[in-house]
Design a protein around this motif. Structure first.
Motif, PDB file in Angstrom:
ATOM      1  N   MET B 144      10.917  49.101  17.974  1.00  0.00           N
ATOM      2  CA  MET B 144       9.746  49.074  19.019  1.00  0.00           C
ATOM      3  C   MET B 144       8.631  48.323  18.286  1.00  0.00           C
ATOM      4  SD  MET B 144       7.593  52.473  19.973  1.00  0.00           S
ATOM      5  CE  MET B 144       8.802  53.531  20.856  1.00  0.00           C
ATOM      6  N   ASP B 145       8.326  47.486  19.286  1.00  0.00           N
ATOM      7  CA  ASP B 145       6.968  46.664  19.032  1.00  0.00           C
ATOM      8  C   ASP B 145       5.898  46.824  20.185  1.00  0.00           C
ATOM      9  OD1 ASP B 145       5.165  44.557  18.936  1.00  0.00           O
ATOM     10  OD2 ASP B 145       6.323  43.563  17.350  1.00  0.00           O
ATOM     11  N   VAL B 146       4.899  47.558  19.721  1.00  0.00           N
ATOM     12  CA  VAL B 146       4.001  48.132  20.664  1.00  0.00           C
ATOM     13  C   VAL B 146       3.303  46.979  21.273  1.00  0.00           C
ATOM     14  CG1 VAL B 146       2.144  50.098  20.987  1.00  0.00           C
ATOM     15  CG2 VAL B 146       3.931  50.215  19.293  1.00  0.00           C
ATOM     16  N   ARG B 147       2.951  45.939  20.338  1.00  0.00           N
ATOM     17  CA  ARG B 147       2.115  44.852  20.949  1.00  0.00           C
ATOM     18  C   ARG B 147       2.961  43.903  21.833  1.00  0.00           C
ATOM     19  NH1 ARG B 147       0.783  44.201  16.424  1.00  0.00           N
ATOM     20  NH2 ARG B 147      -1.083  45.023  16.219  1.00  0.00           N
ATOM     21  N   ALA B 148       4.224  43.991  21.564  1.00  0.00           N
ATOM     22  CA  ALA B 148       5.096  43.042  22.491  1.00  0.00           C
ATOM     23  C   ALA B 148       5.677  43.902  23.619  1.00  0.00           C
ATOM     24  CB  ALA B 148       6.047  42.413  21.638  1.00  0.00           C
ATOM     25  N   ARG B 149       5.524  45.110  23.425  1.00  0.00           N
ATOM     26  CA  ARG B 149       6.334  46.208  24.534  1.00  0.00           C
ATOM     27  C   ARG B 149       7.681  46.046  24.508  1.00  0.00           C
ATOM     28  NH1 ARG B 149       2.511  48.426  28.223  1.00  0.00           N
ATOM     29  NH2 ARG B 149       0.321  47.564  27.846  1.00  0.00           N
ATOM     30  N   ASN B 150       8.168  45.630  23.376  1.00  0.00           N
ATOM     31  CA  ASN B 150       9.453  45.833  23.400  1.00  0.00           C
ATOM     32  C   ASN B 150      10.088  47.000  22.764  1.00  0.00           C
ATOM     33  OD1 ASN B 150      12.160  44.483  22.654  1.00  0.00           O
ATOM     34  ND2 ASN B 150      11.774  43.928  20.525  1.00  0.00           N
ATOM     35  N   ASP B 151      11.065  47.603  23.430  1.00  0.00           N
ATOM     36  CA  ASP B 151      11.391  48.933  23.090  1.00  0.00           C
ATOM     37  C   ASP B 151      12.917  49.154  23.308  1.00  0.00           C
ATOM     38  OD1 ASP B 151      11.923  51.627  22.828  1.00  0.00           O
ATOM     39  OD2 ASP B 151      10.135  52.254  23.943  1.00  0.00           O
ATOM     40  N   THR B 152      13.755  48.987  22.209  1.00  0.00           N
ATOM     41  CA  THR B 152      15.172  49.198  22.359  1.00  0.00           C
ATOM     42  C   THR B 152      15.629  50.748  22.334  1.00  0.00           C
ATOM     43  OG1 THR B 152      15.964  49.245  20.220  1.00  0.00           O
ATOM     44  CG2 THR B 152      15.385  46.894  21.070  1.00  0.00           C
ATOM     45  N   LEU B 153      14.717  51.641  22.221  1.00  0.00           N
ATOM     46  CA  LEU B 153      15.081  53.004  21.992  1.00  0.00           C
ATOM     47  C   LEU B 153      15.707  53.572  23.355  1.00  0.00           C
ATOM     48  CD1 LEU B 153      13.008  52.704  19.608  1.00  0.00           C
ATOM     49  CD2 LEU B 153      12.533  54.931  19.823  1.00  0.00           C
ATOM     50  N   PHE B 154      16.816  54.242  23.037  1.00  0.00           N
ATOM     51  CA  PHE B 154      17.524  54.750  24.371  1.00  0.00           C
ATOM     52  C   PHE B 154      17.138  56.151  24.483  1.00  0.00           C
ATOM     53  CE2 PHE B 154      20.145  54.536  20.383  1.00  0.00           C
ATOM     54  CZ  PHE B 154      20.591  56.024  20.253  1.00  0.00           C
ATOM     55  N   LEU B 155      15.610  56.626  24.201  1.00  0.00           N
ATOM     56  CA  LEU B 155      15.056  57.916  24.439  1.00  0.00           C
ATOM     57  C   LEU B 155      14.278  57.814  25.780  1.00  0.00           C
ATOM     58  CD1 LEU B 155      14.213  58.487  20.560  1.00  0.00           C
ATOM     59  CD2 LEU B 155      16.244  59.225  21.927  1.00  0.00           C
ATOM     60  N   PRO B 156      14.537  58.744  26.445  1.00  0.00           N
ATOM     61  CA  PRO B 156      13.692  58.590  27.673  1.00  0.00           C
ATOM     62  C   PRO B 156      12.201  58.809  27.532  1.00  0.00           C
ATOM     63  CG  PRO B 156      15.465  60.213  27.913  1.00  0.00           C
ATOM     64  CD  PRO B 156      15.449  59.792  26.481  1.00  0.00           C
ATOM     65  N   THR B 157      11.376  58.077  28.197  1.00  0.00           N
ATOM     66  CA  THR B 157       9.907  57.927  27.831  1.00  0.00           C
ATOM     67  C   THR B 157       9.070  59.333  28.061  1.00  0.00           C
ATOM     68  OG1 THR B 157       9.537  57.136  30.082  1.00  0.00           O
ATOM     69  CG2 THR B 157       9.499  55.439  28.280  1.00  0.00           C
ATOM     70  N   PHE B 158       9.801  60.278  28.802  1.00  0.00           N
ATOM     71  CA  PHE B 158       9.108  61.459  29.223  1.00  0.00           C
ATOM     72  C   PHE B 158       9.448  62.519  28.204  1.00  0.00           C
ATOM     73  CE2 PHE B 158      13.307  62.527  30.769  1.00  0.00           C
ATOM     74  CZ  PHE B 158      13.615  63.876  30.468  1.00  0.00           C
ATOM     75  N   LYS B 159      10.356  62.107  27.021  1.00  0.00           N
ATOM     76  CA  LYS B 159      10.737  63.150  25.999  1.00  0.00           C
ATOM     77  C   LYS B 159       9.974  62.680  24.666  1.00  0.00           C
ATOM     78  CE  LYS B 159      15.086  65.245  27.113  1.00  0.00           C
ATOM     79  NZ  LYS B 159      16.002  66.046  26.191  1.00  0.00           N
ATOM     80  N   ILE B 160       9.429  61.346  24.646  1.00  0.00           N
ATOM     81  CA  ILE B 160       8.869  61.001  23.643  1.00  0.00           C
ATOM     82  C   ILE B 160       7.635  60.071  23.725  1.00  0.00           C
ATOM     83  CG2 ILE B 160      10.389  59.172  23.269  1.00  0.00           C
ATOM     84  CD1 ILE B 160      10.360  59.209  20.367  1.00  0.00           C
ATOM     85  N   ASP B 161       6.487  60.616  23.251  1.00  0.00           N
ATOM     86  CA  ASP B 161       5.344  59.821  23.388  1.00  0.00           C
ATOM     87  C   ASP B 161       5.205  58.554  22.627  1.00  0.00           C
ATOM     88  OD1 ASP B 161       4.607  62.265  24.888  1.00  0.00           O
ATOM     89  OD2 ASP B 161       3.353  62.918  23.198  1.00  0.00           O
ATOM     90  N   ARG B 162       4.644  57.635  23.447  1.00  0.00           N
ATOM     91  CA  ARG B 162       4.856  56.121  22.849  1.00  0.00           C
ATOM     92  C   ARG B 162       3.372  55.881  22.380  1.00  0.00           C
ATOM     93  NH1 ARG B 162      10.128  56.630  24.646  1.00  0.00           N
ATOM     94  NH2 ARG B 162      11.181  54.836  24.457  1.00  0.00           N
ATOM     95  N   PRO B 163       3.278  55.492  21.001  1.00  0.00           N
ATOM     96  CA  PRO B 163       1.949  55.293  20.221  1.00  0.00           C
ATOM     97  C   PRO B 163       1.285  54.104  20.663  1.00  0.00           C
ATOM     98  CG  PRO B 163       3.961  55.082  18.661  1.00  0.00           C
ATOM     99  CD  PRO B 163       4.410  55.183  20.094  1.00  0.00           C
ATOM    100  N   LYS B 164      -0.044  54.110  20.626  1.00  0.00           N
ATOM    101  CA  LYS B 164      -0.820  52.878  20.776  1.00  0.00           C
ATOM    102  C   LYS B 164      -0.867  51.697  19.860  1.00  0.00           C
ATOM    103  CE  LYS B 164      -4.794  54.887  18.350  1.00  0.00           C
ATOM    104  NZ  LYS B 164      -6.137  55.463  18.247  1.00  0.00           N
ATOM    105  N   VAL B 165      -1.398  50.636  20.070  1.00  0.00           N
ATOM    106  CA  VAL B 165      -1.095  49.579  19.046  1.00  0.00           C
ATOM    107  C   VAL B 165      -1.982  49.674  17.979  1.00  0.00           C
ATOM    108  CG1 VAL B 165      -1.544  47.248  18.821  1.00  0.00           C
ATOM    109  CG2 VAL B 165      -0.581  48.055  20.944  1.00  0.00           C
ATOM    110  N   GLY B 166      -1.300  49.673  16.907  1.00  0.00           N
ATOM    111  CA  GLY B 166      -2.165  49.551  15.534  1.00  0.00           C
ATOM    112  C   GLY B 166      -1.506  49.150  14.247  1.00  0.00           C
ATOM    113  N   GLY B 167      -2.144  49.454  13.293  1.00  0.00           N
ATOM    114  CA  GLY B 167      -1.620  48.472  11.849  1.00  0.00           C
ATOM    115  C   GLY B 167      -0.541  49.153  11.061  1.00  0.00           C
ATOM    116  N   VAL B 168       0.118  50.429  11.567  1.00  0.00           N
ATOM    117  CA  VAL B 168       1.192  50.795  10.863  1.00  0.00           C
ATOM    118  C   VAL B 168       2.393  50.591  11.176  1.00  0.00           C
ATOM    119  CG1 VAL B 168       2.023  53.110  10.161  1.00  0.00           C
ATOM    120  CG2 VAL B 168      -0.455  53.033  10.315  1.00  0.00           C
ATOM    121  N   SER B 169       3.395  50.115  10.217  1.00  0.00           N
ATOM    122  CA  SER B 169       4.805  49.892  10.748  1.00  0.00           C
ATOM    123  C   SER B 169       5.567  50.786  10.009  1.00  0.00           C
ATOM    124  CB  SER B 169       5.266  48.317  10.471  1.00  0.00           C
ATOM    125  OG  SER B 169       4.819  47.436  11.135  1.00  0.00           O
ATOM    126  N   PHE B 170       6.546  51.312  10.710  1.00  0.00           N
ATOM    127  CA  PHE B 170       7.502  52.557  10.287  1.00  0.00           C
ATOM    128  C   PHE B 170       8.826  52.079  10.339  1.00  0.00           C
ATOM    129  CE2 PHE B 170       9.160  56.943  11.796  1.00  0.00           C
ATOM    130  CZ  PHE B 170       9.602  57.113  10.398  1.00  0.00           C
TER     131      PHE B 170
END
Lengths: 480, 480
Positions: B144-170
């Motif tokens: 998931m790249d929050v800045r690029a709005r690139n998200d390969t996760l196959f987890l429904p968006t309603f089930k998992i909150d998406r973080p805002k853009v910041g400086g932490v990479s996980f």
């Protein structure tokens, strides 16, 4: 010994917790004042008894209630007087309470021993003792009895969530730790019986309160925040007795030299050495929490789960990583991973997909649905080699939904072993966690918090078991 | 060395994190399928690049997008292919990607080494290497790249909150720890740069990813969950380099024998002895977290606060009890309470009410308002003897409101020292905490979490200082 003590053998705090009538002395129409906030809370929480605002400068009413200039003017039986007047006026007000036969008082006013005014504090102690009137405080938040809707706290209701009715009673020397913990308890999925912030403990201290709560049928678990125990010998006497009846979770502040120095200037508490406290807590089976998180985590498991002395824990998870973290956490906390019998393994082999590795921790897969959780719980939960269960439900996965919640709640209702759930996540997760907690299944935010809590439960269960065995041995010995 | 490695000296993951075009191989109209969830997420998060659904059995469109039977049919440059087809089909699909000059792939499909299919895994490694195509996975959630709005996760968006853009990479070896932590990060008040769940790490492993993120300008802090490091020597090489540039917070699972055994069956990770890992982590300045709570707590302070090597911490509180708990927590974590100069004491004496004891921890009283917080912060914050600040704001008290939040934020914007806030409580407290966190002030739920986090910051700052001094000494020595 005070009058009240003679009756029951301990200080009777019934009038303070569950009064039929309350006089709020220092009540006022002025928002922002303590006496206003207390009145507001009595009105807001729906106290069912009579409310009498008292203020020397009162007109005919205060906040819509008939007002009195003195508690002596009321002319009705008063169970509880909540005193929120300047420190200087407290001795006179207290004397009037005594003359009016008020059955108990809470002095929320500050300005006594905590600021060096020890003589002023001695004078109110003298008055309270003269009338045999149980007195909480001064310099405290007072009490909350959720069942009786009795709430002397001068904290606005919009600032602090109020908990539901339950079996945990919370005793706090500090008002701030008291109020924040109350606020957390409201969101923590378990209910409160009684809360008491006892401040300077000029007469009634933690020892009196423990003795009272020990006899209180509504209190199943006692949670205690203490900076220093006032009467060491008396505390030890009650300590053994209370923990043989119900668990006491304790958070002791002032465990370091600097912390103890801070405690001295806070509630004039003699903190004593942490080693001495630790020895007493250990000897008498207190469950020690290291911070406010553990205080709540431990209270929650004791409030909802049966005691168990065995340390073999089964872990069922729909996320492998959390299963490993849980396994680590078990061993870090003196617990161990349970092992499955051949029978259980066969049963699981039949019920699980081929990709599931049939062993504990049991990772039932990221695609696990309610049926798979149910099958896993049935096969593992019934095992005699399993003493307790950690069920990790990650609601981020496609198969984990309200049906899984239902499966777990159904299983939870049937089983006799401690079971806790770990669900880590955001809003969707929290909504499901709240449902489980409302049915008495504690949900933890991490495997380590879950393991620590089970370890606390097991430690206490073993203490109780030992105490029981010793008592039996003594009984047998006395017959011979 | 792969083609991509030759260019930059390390594996270039740019096409995987920030692609201009994505092929979703295994895309489908059928809800509940992984390929459907991935498509849905690309649409939901508003990916700005081109999306090409690919499915061997496709009709003319999938979910409203023109569909292709093979990636070879697209006829456009493809930066990233996300592969979600059955394991058996992955080698062929991957080969087509290679022939289509796809610049990077994420294989989310499972059914490889983690279930014993090591040959199948070897075959996809062979294909990826043949084409010099960077490959994440298999058996992973992807990126998931929050800045690029690139998200390969196959987890429904309603089930998992998406973080805002910041400086932490996980970076997470485990999908479940990855997804739950993502979900928590969203509510934790700090933003994410990049997330990567790398699963079996058939080609690209934690070492490659650390090296890439070390060079990534958007990544200020790296957070790593790992069960076992694939290439020990290479990891150590990158370890020293990366921590001399940015902090790495690491949660290592499988620290116990039983946990390590569970890790082996989870991602086939060779967990190794915890002592060995601990030695490496210490030597190279990794910040070790003991559980998922600490992972987040530490990430938050590194993301928002300046480094500081001094261990003298000032505590300002509007609740005495929490001040004592904080003091204890400082010493339990190798920190100490700062002392005030005569000048600061005079200044405080002038500004505080007579009842306030002028010493640290500074208990400014349960009736403290914004002005008093401001005065206390100004007098204490500027002291050269104070290396860091813990400000405890209990919003349950009458004087603590949005004005206090403003005072703290104003002070926060001016100061150069690490400052953290402790606010414990329910809904009212959380709403104020969220405001402070949005302005870069980390808020902790307990004094112990705050002290642990400051201690982690100081430990890392001292490591950086030592590395810098050693490098300087070496430079001087090389001149002579």
């Amino acid at each position: 010994m005070d009058h009240a003590e003679i009756e029951k053998g301990y200080v009777d705090l019934d009038p303070i917790f569950g009064p039929g009538s309350v006089a709020v002395i220092g009540a006022t129409d002025k928002p922002g004042k303590v006496g206003h906030a207390i009145m507001l809370n009595y009105i807001d929480v729906g106290f069912s008894g009579r409310i009498y605002p008292v203020n020397l400068n009162a007109g005919s009413t205060i906040m819509g209630y008939r007002a009195y200039r003195s508690v002596l003017d009321i002319g009705e039986d008063i169970d509880l007087a909540v005193i929120a007047v300047p420190a200087d006026s407290v001795p006179d007000v207290l004397d009037e309470c005594g003359r009016a036969h008020v059955r108990g008082v809470v002095v929320v006013s500050g300005g006594f021993a905590e600021v060096g005014a020890t003589e002023l504090q001695a004078s109110i102690v003298e008055v309270a003792k003269r009338y045999g009137m149980p007195m909480i405080g001064p310099n405290c938040l007072g009490v909350m009895d959720v069942r009786a809707r009795n709430d002397t706290l001068f904290l606005p209701t919009f600032k602090i969530d109020r908990p539901k009715v339950g079996g945990v009673s919370f005793v706090s020397q500090s008002g701030s730790v008291g109020s924040t913990t109350l606020d957390l308890i409201s969101g923590a999925g378990f209910g409160l019986s009684r809360f008491i912030s006892y401040g300077n403990a000029a007469t009634i201290d933690e020892t009196d309160i423990l003795r009272y709560l020990m006899h209180d049928v509504h209190t199943q678990v006692i949670v205690l925040y203490v900076e220093g125990v006032k009467r060491g010998r008396a505390f030890i006497d009650v300590a053994r007795e209370v923990t043989s009846m119900k668990p006491v979770v304790v958070l002791k502040a002032g465990t370091t030299q600097a912390g103890a120095a801070a405690a001295r200037s806070h509630t004039a508490a003699l903190a004593g050495s942490d080693e001495a406290y630790d020895a007493v807590f250990r000897q008498y089976g207190f469950v020690r929490a290291n911070d406010t998180d553990e205080l709540l985590d431990f209270a929650k498991i004791f409030d909802t789960q049966p005691l168990a002395t065995g340390s073999r824990v089964a872990v069922i998870t729909n996320g492998g990583g959390h299963g490993i973290l849980a396994t680590d956490a078990l061993y870090h906390n003196g617990l161990e991973l349970a092992r499955l019998s051949a029978k259980a393994r066969r049963r699981l082999r039949g019920a699980m997909p081929g990709t599931v590795n049939i062993a504990l921790p049991l990772d039932i897969g990221g695609d696990a649905d309610a049926q798979r959780f149910e099958d896993a719980l049935d096969a593992v939960g019934g095992e005699p080699t399993v003493d307790a269960l950690i069920v990790i439900v990650l609601f981020q996965t496609p198969g984990a939904d309200e049906k899984v919640v239902e499966s777990i709640m159904n299983f939870g209702a049937r089983r006799e072993k401690p079971m806790v759930v770990v669900s880590v996540g955001g809003s969707y997760t929290r909504s499901h966690a709240a449902v489980m907690e409302s049915s008495g299944i504690p949900v933890y935010r991490s495997a380590s918090a879950a393991a620590r809590s089970i370890a606390a439960l097991v430690r206490y269960a073993r203490y109780r078991e030992r105490v029981r065995a010793e008592a039996e041995a003594a009984a047998v010995a006395s017959k011979h």
